[in-house]
Motif scaffolding. Structure first.
Motif, PDB file in Angstrom:
ATOM      1  N   ASP A 276      62.657-113.261  16.021  1.00  0.00           N
ATOM      2  CA  ASP A 276      62.377-114.687  15.818  1.00  0.00           C
ATOM      3  C   ASP A 276      62.738-115.113  14.389  1.00  0.00           C
ATOM      4  N   PHE A 277      62.419-114.269  13.417  1.00  0.00           N
ATOM      5  CA  PHE A 277      62.775-114.544  12.027  1.00  0.00           C
ATOM      6  C   PHE A 277      64.295-114.631  11.880  1.00  0.00           C
ATOM      7  N   ALA A 278      65.003-113.677  12.467  1.00  0.00           N
ATOM      8  CA  ALA A 278      66.467-113.666  12.377  1.00  0.00           C
ATOM      9  C   ALA A 278      67.062-114.928  12.990  1.00  0.00           C
ATOM     10  N   LYS A 279      66.585-115.312  14.165  1.00  0.00           N
ATOM     11  CA  LYS A 279      67.101-116.505  14.845  1.00  0.00           C
ATOM     12  C   LYS A 279      66.761-117.780  14.071  1.00  0.00           C
ATOM     13  N   GLU A 280      65.608-117.797  13.430  1.00  0.00           N
ATOM     14  CA  GLU A 280      65.198-118.963  12.645  1.00  0.00           C
ATOM     15  C   GLU A 280      66.144-119.185  11.464  1.00  0.00           C
ATOM     16  N   HIS A 281      66.583-118.099  10.856  1.00  0.00           N
ATOM     17  CA  HIS A 281      67.423-118.195   9.666  1.00  0.00           C
ATOM     18  C   HIS A 281      68.911-118.134   9.967  1.00  0.00           C
ATOM     19  N   GLU A 282      69.262-117.685  11.175  1.00  0.00           N
ATOM     20  CA  GLU A 282      70.682-117.581  11.521  1.00  0.00           C
ATOM     21  C   GLU A 282      70.882-117.999  12.981  1.00  0.00           C
ATOM     22  N   PRO A 283      71.282-119.245  13.197  1.00  0.00           N
ATOM     23  CA  PRO A 283      71.495-119.718  14.571  1.00  0.00           C
ATOM     24  C   PRO A 283      72.524-118.896  15.354  1.00  0.00           C
ATOM     25  N   ASP A 284      73.490-118.302  14.648  1.00  0.00           N
ATOM     26  CA  ASP A 284      74.514-117.487  15.308  1.00  0.00           C
ATOM     27  C   ASP A 284      74.170-116.000  15.287  1.00  0.00           C
TER      28      ASP A 284
ATOM     29  N   GLU B 152      64.390 -94.939  14.855  1.00  0.00           N
ATOM     30  CA  GLU B 152      65.222 -95.921  14.166  1.00  0.00           C
ATOM     31  C   GLU B 152      65.118 -97.332  14.746  1.00  0.00           C
ATOM     32  N   TYR B 153      64.579 -97.465  15.949  1.00  0.00           N
ATOM     33  CA  TYR B 153      64.432 -98.800  16.555  1.00  0.00           C
ATOM     34  C   TYR B 153      63.092 -99.448  16.214  1.00  0.00           C
ATOM     35  N   SER B 154      62.265 -98.774  15.446  1.00  0.00           N
ATOM     36  CA  SER B 154      60.946 -99.319  15.121  1.00  0.00           C
ATOM     37  C   SER B 154      61.017-100.538  14.202  1.00  0.00           C
ATOM     38  N   GLU B 155      62.160-100.786  13.578  1.00  0.00           N
ATOM     39  CA  GLU B 155      62.277-101.973  12.729  1.00  0.00           C
ATOM     40  C   GLU B 155      62.429-103.252  13.548  1.00  0.00           C
ATOM     41  N   PHE B 156      62.770-103.120  14.823  1.00  0.00           N
ATOM     42  CA  PHE B 156      62.983-104.285  15.660  1.00  0.00           C
ATOM     43  C   PHE B 156      61.699-104.679  16.379  1.00  0.00           C
ATOM     44  N   SER B 157      61.449-105.982  16.403  1.00  0.00           N
ATOM     45  CA  SER B 157      60.271-106.519  17.078  1.00  0.00           C
ATOM     46  C   SER B 157      60.546-107.967  17.442  1.00  0.00           C
ATOM     47  N   LYS B 158      59.672-108.537  18.216  1.00  0.00           N
ATOM     48  CA  LYS B 158      59.792-109.953  18.562  1.00  0.00           C
ATOM     49  C   LYS B 158      59.743-110.804  17.293  1.00  0.00           C
ATOM     50  N   GLY B 159      58.827-110.482  16.391  1.00  0.00           N
ATOM     51  CA  GLY B 159      58.720-111.222  15.138  1.00  0.00           C
ATOM     52  C   GLY B 159      59.978-111.121  14.293  1.00  0.00           C
ATOM     53  N   TRP B 160      60.560-109.922  14.237  1.00  0.00           N
ATOM     54  CA  TRP B 160      61.808-109.715  13.499  1.00  0.00           C
ATOM     55  C   TRP B 160      62.919-110.565  14.099  1.00  0.00           C
TER      56      TRP B 160
END
Length: 99
Positions: free
Chosen positions: A64-72, A54-62
């Motif tokens: 970085d994408f999340a932080k780019e679109h959501e500062p909080d 279940e943790y395979s969806e998480f990655s550095k790219g994921w």
């Protein structure tokens, strides 16, 4: 002429861009928390059932994408992990987003 599959992919990408550029920024903080909770729960469940990880969806790219679109994002994700309905393994998560 584009194939049906190419058109489908293009439409999907345009829809995703529209969501992240237009709809998501207009969401309130509570709506964003609900979005990330539902998305994370569904993603972890799907990955767990399909891959047994279940943790395979998480990655550095994921991340970085999340932080780019959501500062909080980190604040929101703390809420998410407390409301998933199961104990979240922060050590496993951190290994995934660091690589």
């Amino acid at each position: 002429m584009k194939s049906n599959f190419s058109k489908f992919i293009e439409d999907l990408e345009n829809s995703q861009k529209k969501f992240w550029n237009e709809k998501y920024p207009k969401m309130g903080f509570d709506e964003k928390k609900k979005y990330w909770l539902a998305s994370t729960h569904k993603g972890m469940r799907t990955q767990g059932e399909a891959l047994g990880d279940e943790y395979s969806e998480f990655s550095k790219g994921w991340y970085d994408f999340a932080k780019e679109h959501e500062p909080d994002f980190d604040e929101i994700f703390d809420y998410v992990t407390k409301n998933l309905g199961f104990e979240f393994d922060w050590e496993e998560y951190n290994k995934r987003i660091e690589n």
